[in-house]
Write a protein that holds these residues in place. Sequence first.
Motif, short mmCIF file in Angstrom:
data_model
loop_
_atom_site.label_atom_id
_atom_site.label_comp_id
_atom_site.label_asym_id
_atom_site.label_seq_id
_atom_site.Cartn_x
_atom_site.Cartn_y
_atom_site.Cartn_z
N ASP A 187 0.83 -1.20 0.00
CA ASP A 187 0.00 0.00 0.00
C ASP A 187 0.87 1.26 0.00
O ASP A 187 1.98 1.26 0.53
N ALA A 188 0.35 2.34 -0.55
CA ALA A 188 1.13 3.58 -0.63
C ALA A 188 1.49 4.12 0.74
O ALA A 188 2.61 4.56 0.97
N ARG A 189 0.55 4.08 1.67
CA ARG A 189 0.78 4.68 2.99
C ARG A 189 1.24 3.68 4.03
O ARG A 189 2.09 3.99 4.86
N LYS A 190 0.64 2.49 4.02
CA LYS A 190 0.98 1.52 5.06
C LYS A 190 1.22 0.13 4.44
O LYS A 190 0.37 -0.75 4.53
N PRO A 191 2.35 -0.05 3.80
CA PRO A 191 2.65 -1.37 3.21
C PRO A 191 2.74 -2.43 4.29
O PRO A 191 3.30 -2.20 5.35
N ARG A 192 2.16 -3.59 4.02
CA ARG A 192 2.15 -4.68 4.99
C ARG A 192 3.35 -5.59 4.73
O ARG A 192 3.23 -6.69 4.18
N CYS A 193 4.51 -5.09 5.17
CA CYS A 193 5.76 -5.82 4.92
C CYS A 193 5.76 -7.19 5.56
O CYS A 193 6.43 -8.11 5.07
N CYS A 194 5.03 -7.36 6.67
CA CYS A 194 4.99 -8.67 7.33
C CYS A 194 4.28 -9.71 6.48
O CYS A 194 4.42 -10.91 6.73
N GLN A 195 3.51 -9.28 5.47
CA GLN A 195 2.80 -10.22 4.60
C GLN A 195 3.44 -10.34 3.22
O GLN A 195 2.95 -11.05 2.36
N CYS A 196 4.55 -9.63 3.01
CA CYS A 196 5.11 -9.51 1.67
C CYS A 196 6.07 -10.64 1.32
O CYS A 196 7.06 -10.87 2.03
N PRO A 197 5.83 -11.34 0.21
CA PRO A 197 6.72 -12.42 -0.20
C PRO A 197 8.05 -11.90 -0.78
O PRO A 197 8.94 -12.69 -1.07
N LEU A 198 8.16 -10.58 -0.92
CA LEU A 198 9.37 -9.99 -1.50
C LEU A 198 10.23 -9.27 -0.47
O LEU A 198 11.22 -8.64 -0.83
N VAL A 199 9.85 -9.37 0.80
CA VAL A 199 10.47 -8.50 1.80
C VAL A 199 11.98 -8.67 1.88
O VAL A 199 12.71 -7.69 2.08
N ASP A 200 12.49 -9.89 1.69
CA ASP A 200 13.94 -10.09 1.77
C ASP A 200 14.66 -9.62 0.51
O ASP A 200 15.89 -9.53 0.49
N LEU A 201 13.91 -9.30 -0.53
CA LEU A 201 14.49 -8.81 -1.78
C LEU A 201 14.29 -7.31 -1.96
O LEU A 201 14.73 -6.73 -2.96
#
Length: 216
Positions: A187-201
């Motif tokens: 999301d533009a304002r509050k990305p849900r990084c804890c749910q993101c499959p790309l977080v380590d990339l």
Amino acid sequence: MTNRVEQILGRLANTYPNASTDLKYRTPFELLVAVILSAQSTDAQVNKITAKLFERYNTPEAMAALTPDELAEHIKGCGLFRNKSKFLVATSRLLVENYHGEIPQNRDELEKLPGVGRKTANVVLGVAFGHQTFPVDTHVQRLAHRLGLASGKTPEQVEKELCGKIPPELWQPCHHWLIQHGRKVCDARKPRCCQCPLVDLCPTAPKKEEISCTSF
């Protein structure tokens, strides 16, 4: 492709295997109308409007017979509807007069139509006609920046960078993957990084121990 780009694309493909446009349409003309209406509006809202609009005015000939004020009454649920009604009537008349009611499959010709910019032309060419295009909207530009895939300040610059890193056969799928990911996770304002499959990339993600669904 670099290994990191390949991993990003692979994970997006696995996460959104059936990603496609959310706009409802049956013909290239209906898609063109829907994309023009989608500026400053949501796809869901556009679909509500076109469900009724296309019952009566789903061809260039039918829409060309309207005045901008008449069409405005049918699309006033979307943003900038008065300007869009002028664009759509003018575009419909040009299609009837110059293209026998057909949508041109050429970017230069499409961009001559009122209300049609590069992104709209790319969507129509890619989705309706299967051309290899990479439309860049706000979701695509935001995610391209956050993922370190592009740094350009304009959609055209971002498009050029993405097309230089991603194989042409993946341009359209990647466009849809990024849009879905932007709507559902990044999301533009509050990305849900804890749910993101790309977080380590992702070079802009918080550190692992700081990640929460209120990050950024």
